[in-house]
Design a protein around this motif. Structure first.
Motif, short mmCIF file in Angstrom:
data_model
loop_
_atom_site.label_atom_id
_atom_site.label_comp_id
_atom_site.label_asym_id
_atom_site.label_seq_id
_atom_site.Cartn_x
_atom_site.Cartn_y
_atom_site.Cartn_z
N UNK A 71 -0.93 6.23 16.70
CA UNK A 71 -1.98 6.13 15.71
C UNK A 71 -2.83 4.89 15.93
N UNK B 252 -9.49 -8.75 3.91
CA UNK B 252 -8.86 -7.48 3.59
C UNK B 252 -8.51 -6.71 4.85
N UNK B 253 -7.97 -7.41 5.83
CA UNK B 253 -7.64 -6.81 7.13
C UNK B 253 -6.64 -5.67 6.97
N UNK B 254 -5.86 -5.70 5.89
CA UNK B 254 -4.77 -4.74 5.74
C UNK B 254 -5.25 -3.39 5.23
N UNK B 255 -6.49 -3.28 4.82
CA UNK B 255 -7.00 -1.99 4.34
C UNK B 255 -7.46 -1.20 5.56
N UNK B 256 -6.53 -0.49 6.11
CA UNK B 256 -6.75 0.18 7.38
C UNK B 256 -6.99 1.68 7.17
N UNK C 224 1.57 -5.53 8.98
CA UNK C 224 1.67 -4.43 8.03
C UNK C 224 2.92 -3.67 8.40
N UNK D 131 -6.78 5.23 9.23
CA UNK D 131 -6.11 5.78 10.40
C UNK D 131 -6.86 6.96 10.99
N UNK D 132 -6.74 7.07 12.29
CA UNK D 132 -7.21 8.27 12.98
C UNK D 132 -6.14 9.34 12.94
N UNK E 98 0.84 -1.19 0.00
CA UNK E 98 0.00 0.00 0.00
C UNK E 98 0.88 1.25 0.00
N UNK F 136 0.53 5.33 1.26
CA UNK F 136 -0.21 6.29 2.06
C UNK F 136 0.43 7.67 1.89
N UNK G 78 -4.83 6.25 3.13
CA UNK G 78 -4.55 5.22 2.13
C UNK G 78 -4.82 5.75 0.73
N UNK H 41 -1.98 8.77 8.47
CA UNK H 41 -1.79 8.42 7.06
C UNK H 41 -3.14 8.15 6.38
#
Lengths: 113, 114
Positions: free
Chosen positions: B90, B99-103, A101, B105-106, A33, A35, A45, A43
């Protein structure tokens, strides 16, 4: 230990120039990915690439995943001041019970008007 | 659609103290991950919570602990604070599963330890 090295670390360019940021690893990732992070924010995405050799375009940004899924590049055409920020690549590794990740070291881009 | 929210925004603590940071995930997400980001560096993974359990952990000492509540919100606790714990913390949420990796972020909590 999976490590992601980004280059260059810093980049200062004029508006309208093109640039490429690289993300390299000795490890194979399941997906990768990109970011963008602005000061004081988390970040955001931009894209996820999954298949080796995959190319994705997002307006003036072009992302490519290496054939061996160990490296990636981000190319920006005709950079604008709004592109300024910290660009991070992140490799996703999952193997059964282990999901990780791993973030790269980051490329700080400044686009001067 | 509410995104990921974190509180507080900024925090100043003294060495040796304890701190609790809070995170509410994006609507519909059930997985929360915590990261530590030093200035000018990429985020480093601390741990991930799913179904109220710690599922994954990075290379952080036991001083770092967490919790996930039934509503999927989460807390990060750090005991015996060190100067080196000063960083942006964070929280990221995602949907568990394929698809756990599509995060997402705050905005982070900026912790300063003096």
């Amino acid at each position: 230990t999976q490590l992601l090295e980004q280059s260059p670390q810093f980049l200062s360019i004029q508006e309208g120039e093109n640039l490429t940021v690289y993300c390299n690893s000795s490890s194979v990732f399941s997906s990768l990915q990109w970011y963008r992070q602005e000061p004081g924010e988390g970040p955001v995405l931009l894209v996820t690439v999954v298949t080796g050799g995959e190319v994705k375009k997002l307006k003036r940004l072009t992302f490519q995943f290496g054939d061996a899924r160990k490296d990636s590049s981000l190319h920006i055409t005709a950079a604008q001041p709004g592109d300024t920020g910290l660009y991070l690549c992140a490799g996703a590794y999952y193997g059964g019970a282990t999901n990780k990740l791993i973030f790269g070291t980051g490329t700080l881009l400044a686009v001067q008007p | 659609d509410a995104g990921v929210t974190q509180s507080p925004t900024h925090l100043i603590k003294t060495r040796g103290q304890q701190v609790t940071l809070r995170c509410s995930p994006k609507s519909g997400h059930d997985t929360v991950s915590w990261y530590q980001q030093a200035l000018g560096q990429g985020p480093q993974f601390i741990f991930q919570y799913y179904e109220e359990e710690e599922r994954q952990r990075g290379n952080f000492p036991d001083r770092f602990s967490g919790h996930q509540f039934p509503n999927y919100s989460s807390e990060l606790n750090v005991n015996a604070l060190l100067l080196g714990d000063s960083a942006l913390y964070l929280c990221a949420s995602s949907l568990g599963g394929g698809r756990w990796y599509e995060q997402y972020f705050g905005p982070g909590t900026r912790l300063t330890v003096t």
